[in-house]
Design an enzyme around this catalytic site. Sequence first.
Site, PDB file in Angstrom:
ATOM      1  N   GLU A 435      16.844 -15.522  29.705  1.00 26.99           N
ATOM      2  CA  GLU A 435      16.440 -16.492  28.679  1.00 26.99           C
ATOM      3  C   GLU A 435      15.124 -16.101  28.005  1.00 26.99           C
ATOM      4  O   GLU A 435      14.326 -16.946  27.625  1.00 26.99           O
ATOM      5  CB  GLU A 435      16.336 -17.915  29.258  1.00 26.99           C
ATOM      6  CG  GLU A 435      17.570 -18.393  29.979  1.00 26.99           C
ATOM      7  CD  GLU A 435      18.839 -18.288  29.150  1.00 26.99           C
ATOM      8  OE1 GLU A 435      18.735 -18.198  27.921  1.00 26.99           O
ATOM      9  OE2 GLU A 435      19.931 -18.274  29.736  1.00 26.99           O
ATOM     10  N   GLY A 436      14.933 -14.811  27.864  1.00 29.89           N
ATOM     11  CA  GLY A 436      13.722 -14.284  27.236  1.00 29.89           C
ATOM     12  C   GLY A 436      12.738 -13.870  28.306  1.00 29.89           C
ATOM     13  O   GLY A 436      12.126 -14.718  28.964  1.00 29.89           O
TER      14      GLY A 436
END
Length: 591
Positions: A435-436
């Site tokens: 998620e980054g």
Amino acid sequence: MPSYTAPTKDMAFVLHEVLKTHQSDVPGYSDLEPEFTGAVLEEAGKLASDVLTPLNVVGDREGCRLENGVVYTPTGFKAAFEQMKDGGWTGLDMPEEFGGQNMPAVLGTAVGEIFSGANQAFTMYQGLTHGAASAILAHGTDDQKATYLPKMISCEWTGTMNLTEPHCGTDLGLMRTKAEPQEDGSYKVSGQKIFISAGDHDMSDNVIHLVLAKIPGGPDGIKGVSLFIVPKFNLNDDGSVGARNGVSVGNIEKKMGIHGNSTCVMNYDEATGYLLGDMHKGMRAMFTMMNEARLGVAMQGLAQAEAAYQNAVIYAKDRLQGRDVTGVKNPDGPADPLIVHPDIRRSLMDQKSFIEGARAFLLWGAQLIDQSHRAGDEEAEGLISLMTPVLKGFLTDQGYDMTVLAQQIYGGHGYIEENGMSQFTRDARIAQIYEGANGVQALDLVGRKLAAGGGKPIMGFFEMIKAFCKEQGEDEAMSDFIEPLKTASKHLQASAMFFMQSGMKNPNDALAGSYDFMHLFGHVCLGFVWAKSARAALDALENGASDVAFYETKLATARYYMARRLPATAMHLARIESGASTVMALDAEQF
């Protein structure tokens, strides 16, 4: 086998005494009376302890398997998923219109921590479905909402997000997956996606993939990306599951942790897809899911730290090693328990003070989401947008570190798989990446979020801290908390000023300090919620609380964070102000 007990008492303290949710005018918060939230959290805790925790080790050891194109989850997962669905847990904070219970996000977040602490890999299946459903809710047509949301909210169908490709992760403008328009308004999606959590499994009747792809002829780079709904099985005219779509699993990734979750390579071969949101505006729609997922991942960092800490405390109290240097504490035994030793206490206090502070920070973030979504509070929306990369990056970095500390308490036994401590560390590690990756979170914070809204959110944050310190500063009982918070806040302001003054001249000065800034910001946020927690604990004691030990423990833990953890802000400021010269000193060939 490791155990897990839901931290419901601490959750209740944060919800009702720190955040005062049931006294708020946010729509739906009037329902959050202590008796009601207590009952919900207790039932979630029973499911977590009785069903999910025993399956955590099973999922880690068995993993998922791919046989003849079918993905099978570990033993017991499917039955547990049925219990999760039957209890209505998958739609706790989703709209009633589509079968949810419409509870506020703050309660859904608390329940999510319980389930994730018990079994992170399992909880991801409904967590990703929740995110995909949120994206459809925010960007879908009325027909798309009616078609997909009821069965996704019930988890009769589950959902995924498909971004990454073998040659591109963060730089999604490089993607090659294509979506060819068809005469009937649908698209034929072709390409390969990797690292797709819960990409396929045997626990639902259909999997609804949200897939980023490019429509030929669109703008280059990220501006040409669109988002598509691509079901595993196409739907018949009556909405029932029909023939298999052109979607298949190429492989299940062999991973360091979260073995119980099926992380898949997904192949799309002219699969039928439907545009979600506006053409070439796919990232806008996908970020609805990604921002929710980032808060969910922040929760995972906290949850794994909590689970590891609980077991480390048990071990430290039971394991006999050495004698207390100030005098024997266990005269009837051959040695004293580990917990008498100051360095073990330091480790446990690091864990405890992070976990309880992180929980208050996370639930405060969820409250801001409720204020934004339910009450239309634009200031709350700006603040949670600013703090999302801090929550994700700081809580997962620190959460992982705390699982390592918990593992270390066990000594060599922590390195042995049968004791289960390594699983917490392995499962927590992914939260820093997906998620980054956290480096990207730091760049997003400094490069985009600080200047958002003309800097109004960050200035509002500083004013909030200042007002709280002024309000509480005259109370001598609060001095142990207010003075360190003032100092840490000044460090954060000084670092932001450095970016404004030096970063404009040399952008690398800002980018080289971004990671330290994210952590500095995180410490200030925990310092703030610890000060608010201390205020709540003092109030409870002044009002004659029956559980004196709980509140005195809370104050002692708050003092520890202020004295031993919060001073890290000075180190981070010094690193930031050193600029980029030492970071960029070597040429590429010198590495």
